[in-house]
Every structure is written in structure tokens, then in C-alpha cells.
Design a protein around this motif. Structure first.
Motif, PDB file in Angstrom:
ATOM      1  N   TYR A   1      -1.174   9.134  -3.734  1.00  0.00           N
ATOM      2  CA  TYR A   1      -2.136   9.987  -4.235  1.00  0.00           C
ATOM      3  C   TYR A   1      -3.258  10.747  -3.241  1.00  0.00           C
ATOM      4  CZ  TYR A   1      -5.022   5.579  -4.148  1.00  0.00           C
ATOM      5  OH  TYR A   1      -5.660   4.618  -3.641  1.00  0.00           O
TER       6      TYR A   1
ATOM      7  N   ASP B   1      -5.841   2.989   7.908  1.00  0.00           N
ATOM      8  CA  ASP B   1      -7.408   2.628   7.839  1.00  0.00           C
ATOM      9  C   ASP B   1      -7.683   1.230   8.099  1.00  0.00           C
ATOM     10  OD1 ASP B   1      -7.706   5.256   7.112  1.00  0.00           O
ATOM     11  OD2 ASP B   1      -8.548   4.759   5.169  1.00  0.00           O
TER      12      ASP B   1
ATOM     13  N   ASN C   1      -6.104  10.907  -1.874  1.00  0.00           N
ATOM     14  CA  ASN C   1      -7.381  10.613  -1.799  1.00  0.00           C
ATOM     15  C   ASN C   1      -8.284  11.501  -1.286  1.00  0.00           C
ATOM     16  OD1 ASN C   1      -5.386   9.260  -0.136  1.00  0.00           O
ATOM     17  ND2 ASN C   1      -6.941   7.222  -0.179  1.00  0.00           N
ATOM     18  N   CYS C   2      -8.046  12.486  -0.365  1.00  0.00           N
ATOM     19  CA  CYS C   2      -8.984  13.509   0.227  1.00  0.00           C
ATOM     20  C   CYS C   2      -9.128  14.555  -0.956  1.00  0.00           C
ATOM     21  CB  CYS C   2      -8.332  14.120   1.165  1.00  0.00           C
ATOM     22  SG  CYS C   2      -7.662  12.925   2.406  1.00  0.00           S
TER      23      CYS C   2
ATOM     24  N   GLU D   1       2.116  -1.379  -4.686  1.00  0.00           N
ATOM     25  CA  GLU D   1       0.897  -0.622  -4.728  1.00  0.00           C
ATOM     26  C   GLU D   1      -0.212  -1.360  -5.992  1.00  0.00           C
ATOM     27  OE1 GLU D   1      -1.090   1.611  -3.206  1.00  0.00           O
ATOM     28  OE2 GLU D   1      -2.347   1.475  -4.761  1.00  0.00           O
ATOM     29  N   ARG D   2      -1.366  -1.698  -5.493  1.00  0.00           N
ATOM     30  CA  ARG D   2      -2.071  -2.289  -6.480  1.00  0.00           C
ATOM     31  C   ARG D   2      -2.560  -1.272  -7.576  1.00  0.00           C
ATOM     32  NH1 ARG D   2      -6.379  -4.801  -3.308  1.00  0.00           N
ATOM     33  NH2 ARG D   2      -7.141  -2.475  -2.981  1.00  0.00           N
TER      34      ARG D   2
ATOM     35  N   VAL E   1       0.302   4.650  -0.204  1.00  0.00           N
ATOM     36  CA  VAL E   1      -0.570   6.022  -0.383  1.00  0.00           C
ATOM     37  C   VAL E   1      -0.230   6.528   1.212  1.00  0.00           C
ATOM     38  CG1 VAL E   1      -2.693   7.404  -0.763  1.00  0.00           C
ATOM     39  CG2 VAL E   1      -2.167   5.110  -1.711  1.00  0.00           C
ATOM     40  N   ALA E   2      -1.166   6.909   1.804  1.00  0.00           N
ATOM     41  CA  ALA E   2      -0.951   7.850   3.102  1.00  0.00           C
ATOM     42  C   ALA E   2      -0.069   7.159   4.088  1.00  0.00           C
ATOM     43  CB  ALA E   2      -2.403   7.964   3.928  1.00  0.00           C
ATOM     44  N   GLY E   3      -0.352   5.929   4.625  1.00  0.00           N
ATOM     45  CA  GLY E   3       0.423   5.436   5.507  1.00  0.00           C
ATOM     46  C   GLY E   3       1.581   4.752   5.145  1.00  0.00           C
TER      47      GLY E   3
ATOM     48  N   GLY F   1       0.800  -1.344  -0.065  1.00  0.00           N
ATOM     49  CA  GLY F   1       0.028   0.155   0.057  1.00  0.00           C
ATOM     50  C   GLY F   1       0.757   1.219   0.029  1.00  0.00           C
TER      51      GLY F   1
ATOM     52  N   SER G   1      -0.124  -1.298   4.758  1.00  0.00           N
ATOM     53  CA  SER G   1      -0.747   0.181   4.809  1.00  0.00           C
ATOM     54  C   SER G   1      -1.864  -0.383   3.644  1.00  0.00           C
ATOM     55  CB  SER G   1      -0.059   1.086   4.635  1.00  0.00           C
ATOM     56  OG  SER G   1      -0.727   2.502   4.906  1.00  0.00           O
ATOM     57  N   PRO G   2      -2.715  -1.212   3.780  1.00  0.00           N
ATOM     58  CA  PRO G   2      -3.808  -1.368   2.754  1.00  0.00           C
ATOM     59  C   PRO G   2      -4.958  -0.560   2.543  1.00  0.00           C
ATOM     60  CG  PRO G   2      -3.902  -3.424   4.317  1.00  0.00           C
ATOM     61  CD  PRO G   2      -2.970  -2.250   4.790  1.00  0.00           C
ATOM     62  N   GLY G   3      -5.081   0.096   3.630  1.00  0.00           N
ATOM     63  CA  GLY G   3      -6.480   0.802   3.773  1.00  0.00           C
ATOM     64  C   GLY G   3      -7.583   0.186   4.080  1.00  0.00           C
TER      65      GLY G   3
ATOM     66  N   LEU H   1      -9.014   7.748   8.921  1.00  0.00           N
ATOM     67  CA  LEU H   1      -8.658   9.209   8.784  1.00  0.00           C
ATOM     68  C   LEU H   1      -6.973   9.498   8.202  1.00  0.00           C
ATOM     69  CD1 LEU H   1     -10.636  10.879  11.547  1.00  0.00           C
ATOM     70  CD2 LEU H   1     -11.056  11.276   9.160  1.00  0.00           C
ATOM     71  N   ALA H   2      -6.930  10.499   7.478  1.00  0.00           N
ATOM     72  CA  ALA H   2      -5.581  10.517   6.984  1.00  0.00           C
ATOM     73  C   ALA H   2      -4.593  10.886   8.140  1.00  0.00           C
ATOM     74  CB  ALA H   2      -5.647  11.472   5.767  1.00  0.00           C
TER      75      ALA H   2
ATOM     76  N   ALA I   1      -0.387  -7.498  -3.702  1.00  0.00           N
ATOM     77  CA  ALA I   1       0.153  -8.401  -2.904  1.00  0.00           C
ATOM     78  C   ALA I   1      -1.004  -9.430  -2.486  1.00  0.00           C
ATOM     79  CB  ALA I   1       0.630  -7.935  -1.415  1.00  0.00           C
TER      80      ALA I   1
HETATM   81  P1  FAD Z   1      -4.666   4.345   1.608  1.00  0.00           P
HETATM   82  O1  FAD Z   1      -4.213   5.675   1.434  1.00  0.00           O
HETATM   83  O2  FAD Z   1      -6.385   4.168   1.246  1.00  0.00           O
HETATM   84  O3  FAD Z   1      -3.763   3.265   1.050  1.00  0.00           O
HETATM   85  C1  FAD Z   1      -4.022   2.102   0.613  1.00  0.00           C
HETATM   86  C2  FAD Z   1      -3.575   1.429  -0.591  1.00  0.00           C
HETATM   87  O4  FAD Z   1      -3.125   0.281  -0.585  1.00  0.00           O
HETATM   88  C3  FAD Z   1      -4.230   1.727  -1.862  1.00  0.00           C
HETATM   89  O5  FAD Z   1      -4.027   2.539  -2.637  1.00  0.00           O
HETATM   90  C4  FAD Z   1      -4.633   0.292  -2.277  1.00  0.00           C
HETATM   91  O6  FAD Z   1      -4.685   0.191  -3.589  1.00  0.00           O
HETATM   92  C5  FAD Z   1      -3.349  -0.348  -1.633  1.00  0.00           C
HETATM   93  N1  FAD Z   1      -3.395  -2.054  -1.508  1.00  0.00           N
HETATM   94  C6  FAD Z   1      -4.666  -2.285  -0.697  1.00  0.00           C
HETATM   95  N2  FAD Z   1      -4.432  -3.855  -0.886  1.00  0.00           N
HETATM   96  C7  FAD Z   1      -3.206  -3.976  -1.548  1.00  0.00           C
HETATM   97  C8  FAD Z   1      -2.457  -5.056  -1.992  1.00  0.00           C
HETATM   98  N3  FAD Z   1      -2.882  -6.339  -1.583  1.00  0.00           N
HETATM   99  N4  FAD Z   1      -1.525  -5.019  -2.827  1.00  0.00           N
HETATM  100  C9  FAD Z   1      -0.978  -3.647  -3.089  1.00  0.00           C
HETATM  101  N5  FAD Z   1      -1.709  -2.739  -2.644  1.00  0.00           N
HETATM  102  C10 FAD Z   1      -2.843  -2.800  -1.900  1.00  0.00           C
HETATM  103  N6  FAD Z   1      -9.176  11.534   5.351  1.00  0.00           N
HETATM  104  C11 FAD Z   1      -9.172  12.835   5.943  1.00  0.00           C
HETATM  105  O7  FAD Z   1      -8.751  12.753   7.337  1.00  0.00           O
HETATM  106  N7  FAD Z   1      -9.818  13.847   5.573  1.00  0.00           N
HETATM  107  C12 FAD Z   1     -10.448  13.663   4.412  1.00  0.00           C
HETATM  108  O8  FAD Z   1     -10.559  14.935   3.988  1.00  0.00           O
HETATM  109  C13 FAD Z   1     -10.495  12.698   3.663  1.00  0.00           C
HETATM  110  N8  FAD Z   1     -11.129  12.868   2.555  1.00  0.00           N
HETATM  111  C14 FAD Z   1     -11.119  11.439   1.798  1.00  0.00           C
HETATM  112  C15 FAD Z   1     -11.909  11.474   0.564  1.00  0.00           C
HETATM  113  C16 FAD Z   1     -11.863  10.328  -0.289  1.00  0.00           C
HETATM  114  C17 FAD Z   1     -12.627  10.344  -1.430  1.00  0.00           C
HETATM  115  C18 FAD Z   1     -11.339   9.112   0.437  1.00  0.00           C
HETATM  116  C19 FAD Z   1     -11.168   7.789  -0.252  1.00  0.00           C
HETATM  117  C20 FAD Z   1     -10.678   9.124   1.691  1.00  0.00           C
HETATM  118  C21 FAD Z   1     -10.726  10.291   2.283  1.00  0.00           C
HETATM  119  N9  FAD Z   1      -9.971  10.344   3.618  1.00  0.00           N
HETATM  120  C22 FAD Z   1      -9.726  11.468   4.154  1.00  0.00           C
HETATM  121  C23 FAD Z   1      -9.443   9.167   4.206  1.00  0.00           C
HETATM  122  C24 FAD Z   1      -8.204   8.863   3.998  1.00  0.00           C
HETATM  123  O9  FAD Z   1      -7.770   9.015   2.638  1.00  0.00           O
HETATM  124  C25 FAD Z   1      -7.548   7.591   4.639  1.00  0.00           C
HETATM  125  O10 FAD Z   1      -7.741   7.566   6.076  1.00  0.00           O
HETATM  126  C26 FAD Z   1      -6.156   7.431   4.444  1.00  0.00           C
HETATM  127  O11 FAD Z   1      -5.687   7.465   3.223  1.00  0.00           O
HETATM  128  C27 FAD Z   1      -5.665   5.913   4.847  1.00  0.00           C
HETATM  129  O12 FAD Z   1      -4.324   5.654   4.708  1.00  0.00           O
HETATM  130  P2  FAD Z   1      -3.921   4.239   4.340  1.00  0.00           P
HETATM  131  O13 FAD Z   1      -2.392   4.218   4.014  1.00  0.00           O
HETATM  132  O14 FAD Z   1      -4.427   3.463   5.428  1.00  0.00           O
HETATM  133  O15 FAD Z   1      -4.813   3.852   2.827  1.00  0.00           O
END
Ligand code: FAD
Length: 570
Positions: A39, A283, A41-42, A32-33, A9-11, A7, A111-113, A300-301, A80
Motif C-alpha cells: 500500500y 525502516d 503509505n506516503c 502481512e499483518r 509493503v515497501a521493502g 511485511g 521488512s516489518p517497518g 524513508l521509502a 508473524a
Molecule cells: P512498511 O512499508 O511500513 O511495511 C511494514 C509492514 O510490515 C507493515 O504493513 C506491517 O503491518 C507489517 N508487519 C510488521 N510486523 C509484522 C509481523 N510481525 N507480521 C506480519 N506483518 C508485519 N517515506 C518517504 O520516503 N516519503 C514519504 O512521503 C513518506 N510518507 C509517509 C507517510 C506516512 C503516513 C507514513 C506512515 C510513512 C511515510 N513514509 C514516507 C515512510 C515510508 O512509508 C517507509 O519508509 C517505508 O514504507 C518503509 O518500508 P518498510 O518495508 O520498512 O515498512
């Protein structure tokens, strides 16, 4: 040391960059899938609405940029498939050609979200039913809008993503209906605070339907019929499903890692999972609620970014810890801002936390300086100690900075008395000498000290109507004429006439006082109680009562043209 991150993105991206800053020699691989890394997201909903128009603005980094600056091997389009903790390997599929390979690791960070919930409704896989999570989802929706005559959209779900999508669809010129199963949008708010949001959204042209239980999606000519319990069908050219997210914990589950609440991945304070050498952040993980201590899922981000850094620190021998999440959030709704932090009444009750509450209505800055707007502030506190437990604010200007002060106050364990002492920046264009945060503290301190008693909007209808109590309205006659009384049996004595007309009030009867916002009625209560009357102040005043009393009527009474809040009186 080789660290693989699932993953990007954020984390994940945060963890990768921090790892590199701490360890120039580490081999770091991001899987990253999607086709994009790091990117925004927000920002995605704003591309749908055409507020952000440049596709490149949605990505904060490119794989090449990551490679150049951080020496990190970023593999987009790589999924993955399986983790083998015993072997310290991950099975990976390249989505470009379907080939698979095995990647080894010393440390693994997940950090798959969280993915959008798809509840399995009939028709939800129709190509006109969209979800919004990734850059690809965003481009798909935007391209559909650009290539099809989309006149009507239905958004299912009134959380952050649903609301932002609804605003942006309207911005893109699409008539939008928002269907919400429960009785309120924005779950971080209590229903009484959401009522003002409902009125505003309706004023902005969102066709808001509360209590609308979607049962499926049926093709209907060029569009779809969104069917509701009870048989009604809402027509749509495009549907966006935004009914919540669920942690992507399948990889962790099948690897035998311990799970937490709501399918999250269980982690310790260093973001370590139950398996040595595997960390999880963002997430997908369980967090401790900072105020209640309850195990929670808070997507949350901010927390995701912090946790990514903490995992990287710990891998590099720095004992950073994550101390919990309080769910501080903020959303822009057209010109309105709604924000919250800590516990609301629903979460306090669920966690068995005793609380008191205050509702205040304060100007964003000195009212004599142009552009001031009032904001509704609801603050929850511990009745025994005065410690601040949570806050919600709905307004148009300066909401975010007050919320950040209150979030900081909660983190620091401050009390209402502390809020009264906060020395906050003031000049007329920015604030008031008594800031809305100070005001919340003053009101709570008055309540705790027994200097004033209060009752709430939902108690008004149940107050005796047999003449044994008095409902006293201290607004001006003009206001009463325009806005109406709470109840036909209420009497109107304007505040400025009260001292001279005390003789009209029966001292043996308890007096329930209201004004527009709760300020003049507080002054009236102070006059009355010092003359021996028993009295109670209506928290939030006629205004707060009115939003709530009319919320279900679909034509909420307080006038709220989009972007132009009215009723600035006190
Ligand atoms: P993500 O940022 O979602 O990243 C996870 C990544 O892991 C994804 O890109 C996914 O493709 C990848 N992945 C998953 N499984 C696999 C795998 N098996 N193999 C490879 N890659 C994989 N939060 C706020 O605090 N404020 C906001 O204004 C806000 N607005 C948002 C608006 C939208 C439209 C969205 C969708 C979310 C928003 N959020 C907001 C939430 C915030 O984006 C998330 O809390 C944050 O991105 C979580 O980070 P993360 O790293 O856990 O997951």
C-alpha cells in the motif's frame, strides 16, 4: 528455495517482486499483518484530507494481483509471532480466526517497518486519539471525520507525518493546532531554515505552537482537552499523534538477532542480519549515514525499496550492496516545498564533522518568465576541500529538482567547484542560466577563496553597538521603510549610490553589510573591499534574519500569505 517475507509493503513487496524476477522457481510467501499489501503509505495523509478519494488508489497491488502476476503467496491478515532461527521456522497467527501455524523457510526477509511512537501519556488510548501508519488507520480517521462533527483537531508532532496530517485536516475543513515539543518543525531542516516554514504554516492557518510539551488527553464533553506542561489545555475533537516512529524489531530481538542504534536490526552491506539466512530491510534496520558514516536510523521509502532489492539479489547470488543512506527527503506543505539531503548543522555537529555553510536565495526560473518563485538554499560544505556535505531548500517551485541534483552531487562526492560547472538544463520556464545549484557553488567558492567574508543572522544582535563598527544596509529607502532596519543604529546607503557615497563610511571601522537576500550586499562588499574597507556580508540577508528574529513572536514579519510568497526582490 523457499523465501518467507515478513511485511508486505515497501521493502517486503519490492524484495518479493525482485526475487520472482530473478528466480522463477522460488516459493515466495509474504506474511502481512494488515489487510493490505504494497500500500501507498506516503499517500495516506492525502486520503484523510480528501485529496485522494478513491480507496483503491491507496493500494498499489492486491494479494490476488501479486498471485497472478508474480506467483507469490500473499497472506494478508497474517502476523508473524516468533522466529525460530535454529529450526528455520516462523510461528504465524491468522488474524481472521486466531489460529496459529508454523511456516518453514530457507531464507527469511524481515521488512516489518516502524511503528508510531506512543509515549504512554495519560489518555493516549482514547478512541479520539489516532496514529497514522496503515490503510486501516487512514480509513479510521476518514470515517471519524465523516461521521462526527470534527471542528478542531490537534496534531502532536511536527515531523513529516504530523505536518502532512495538519495540512490535510485543514484541507478537510478542520481548524488545526500543531503542537511541537521542540523549537522547530521538520527535524531534517536546521532551525534557521524551519523558521520560514513556521511563518508560512501560520499564514496557511495552522495554529503552530512550538515548545508545547503535551502531558495528556482528558475527555471533555464530546471532545478532548490536550493538556500541556504549565497547565494549559487545548480543546480538540480529534487528536493525531505523529511524534516519530520506532523500528519494529521485537521479532528480531526475541530471535536473538543483533540490534543496532535506537533498537534497529543490525545488518551488513548485503542486508544480512547476524543470523545466517535472515535478512532485514527498511525502516526497521540500522544504516550507515552516507556522509558522516554514523550508524543511524533513517525511515524513508527510497532506502527501504533499494534494500529490498539488494536482499533479493543477494539471496539469488548477486552481490549487491547498500552503501548508506543520506536521508534525502521532500515534503509538500500547502504550496511550499521543503527538502533536504545529507548533513545539516545539527547532525554535522553530532558527528563531529567540520563544516562551512552558505545561504543563497535564487529564482526557480528566469524571473522575466511568469511564475518564478525564489527558494532559500542552505548548503553545507567541507571547508578544507569544498566537498558538499548537505543541503536544505525551502521554496515553492523547482525545489525538488535542485534537491535531487544536490543529493546526486553528494553521492558523487562533488565539491562546490564542481557545482559551478554542472551543465544543467535551462530555458526560461524551467530554470536560469545560472541555476540555484550553480549559485550555491559560486557563493561557496567565493567564501572559500576569501573573496567575501560573511556573518549570520544570529550574530547581528551581538555586533558592537558602541560605534566601533558600521551596520550598512544597501536596500532602497522604500524597502527600508516597508521592512525596517536590522537595528536602529544601521545606516542606509542604497547599493547604486554606494560608490559615490564611500566618503560617508569610516575606513577604520569594519562594515557589516546587508540587503534583502544577500546578493546586493555581496556586490557592496566587493566594492568596499576593493576600496580598502574591511567588511562582512549578512548570509541570507534581511529576509533570512527576519524569519528567524521573529520566529518565536508567532507573527513572523515577512509576509507570507498561504501559497503566495512575497518579497521577490534581491
Ligand atoms: P512498511 O512499508 O511500513 O511495511 C511494514 C509492514 O510490515 C507493515 O504493513 C506491517 O503491518 C507489517 N508487519 C510488521 N510486523 C509484522 C509481523 N510481525 N507480521 C506480519 N506483518 C508485519 N517515506 C518517504 O520516503 N516519503 C514519504 O512521503 C513518506 N510518507 C509517509 C507517510 C506516512 C503516513 C507514513 C506512515 C510513512 C511515510 N513514509 C514516507 C515512510 C515510508 O512509508 C517507509 O519508509 C517505508 O514504507 C518503509 O518500508 P518498510 O518495508 O520498512 O515498512
Amino acid at each position: 528455495m523457499k523465501v518467507v517475507i515478513i511485511g508486505g509493503v515497501a521493502g517486503g513487496a519490492t524484495a518479493a517482486a525482485r526475487l520472482r524476477r530473478l528466480d522463477e522457481g522460488a516459493e515466495i510467501v509474504i506474511l502481512e499483518r494488515t489487510g493490505y499489501v504494497s500500500y501507498a503509505n506516503c499517500g495516506l495523509p492525502y486520503f484523510v484530507g480528501g485529496v485522494i478519494t478513491d480507496r483503491d488508489e491507496l493500494t498499489l497491488q492486491t494479494p490476488e494481483g501479486f498471485r497472478r502476476r508474480f506467483g507469490i503467496d500473499v497472506r494478508v491478515g497474517h502476523e508473524a509471532l516468533e522466529i525460530n532461527p535454529a529450526e528455520h521456522t516462523v510461528e504465524v497467527r491468522s488474524l481472521a480466526d486466531g489460529s496459529t501455524y508454523t511456516e518453514s523457510y530457507d531464507k527469511l526477509i524481515l521488512s516489518p517497518g516502524a511503528r508510531p511512537v506512543k509515549p504512554g501519556l495519560p489518555g493516549e488510548d482514547d478512541p479520539r486519539v489516532f496514529t497514522l501508519r496503515t490503510v486501516e488507520d487512514t480509513f479510521r480517521i476518514r470515517d471519524y471525520l465523516d461521521t462526527h462533527p470534527v471542528r478542531r483537531a490537534v496534531v502532536v508532532g511536527g515531523g513529516f507525518i504530523g505536518l502532512e496530517a495538519a495540512e490535510n485536516l485543514l484541507h478537510a475543513g478542520v481548524a488545526t493546532t500543531l503542537l511541537q515539543k521542540g523549537d522547530q518543525v521538520l527535524p531534517p531542516l536546521d532551525p534557521d531554515m524551519a523558521a520560514e516554514v513556521h511563518a508560512y504554516l501560520r499564514g496557511c492557518g495552522v495554529e503552530l505552537r512550538l515548545g508545547a510539551h503535551v502531558t495528556g488527553f482528558v475527555p471533555d464533553g464530546e471532545g478532548l482537552s490536550v493538556t500541556l506542561e504549565g497547565g494549559e489545555a487545548v480543546p480538540a475533537d480529534l487528536v493525531l499523534l505523529g511524534i516519530g516512529v520506532m523500528p519494529e524489531s521485537e521479532l528480531a530481538r526475541s530471535a536473538g538477532l543483533a540490534l543496532g542504534v535506537k533498537g534497529t536490526i543490525a545488518v551488513d552491506e548485503h542486508m544480512r542480519t547476524s543470523c545466517p539466512d535472515i535478512y532485514a530491510v527498511g525502516d526497521a534496520v540500522e544504516v550507515r549515514h552516507f556522509v558522516s558514516g554514523a550508524k543511524s536510523h533513517i525511515a524513508l521509502a527510497g532506502p527501504a525499496n533499494k534494500q529490498g532489492r539488494i536482499a533479493a539479489d543477494h539471496i539469488c547470488g548477486i552481490p549487491s550492496t547498500f552503501t548508506g543512506s543520506q536521508g534525502t527527503s521532500v515534503i509538500k506543505l500547502f504550496d511550499m516545498t521543503a527538502a533536504s539531503t545529507g548533513l545539516n548543522e545539527k547532525t554535522a555537529r553530532a558527528a563531529g564533522v567540520d563544516y562551512g555553510k552558505a545561504v543563497t536565495y535564487s529564482a526557480s526560473h528566469a524571473t522575466y518568465y511568469p511564475g518564478a518563485h525564489n527558494m532559500t538554499v542552505k548548503t553545507l560544505y567541507d571547508p578544507a576541500t569544498g566537498r558538499i556535505l548537505g543541503a536544505q531548500i525551502v521554496g515553492f517551485d523547482g525545489v525538488d529538482k535542485r534537491m535531487d541534483v544536490l543529493a546526486t552531487a553528494i553521492r558523487a562526492g562533488l565539491t562546490a567547484a564542481d557545482l559551478t560547472e554542472l551543465d544543467l538544463a535551462y530555458a526560461p520556464p524551467y530554470g536560469s542560466a545560472k541555476d540555484p545549484v550553480n549559485m550555491a557553488g559560486y557563493v561557496i567558492e567565493n567564501l572559500r577563496a576569501g573573496r567575501v567574508e560573511q556573518h549570520h543572522w544570529d550574530e547581528v544582535a551581538g555586533l558592537p553597538a558602541d560605534g566601533s563598527v558600521v551596520l550598512l544596509d544597501v536596500r532602497t529607502p522604500g524597502e527600508v521603510r516597508r521592512q525596517g532596519l536590522l537595528r536602529p543604529d544601521a545606516v542606509n546607503i542604497p547599493l547604486d549610490e554606494l560608490r559615490n557615497r564611500l566618503g560617508e563610511l569610516d575606513p577604520s571601522k569594519k562594515i557589516y553589510v546587508n540587503c534583502f537576500s544577500g546578493l546586493r550586499s555581496y556586490l557592496a562588499c566587493r566594492i568596499l573591499s576593493q576600496h580598502g574597507y574591511r567588511c562582512s556580508n549578512l548570509a541570507g540577508g534581511w529576509r533570512f534574519w527576519s524569519y528567524n528574529a521573529t520566529d518565536r513572536a508567532h507573527d513572523a514579519a515577512p509576509t507570507h500569505l498561504c501559497g503566495i510568497p512575497t518579497g521577490q526582490g534581491k
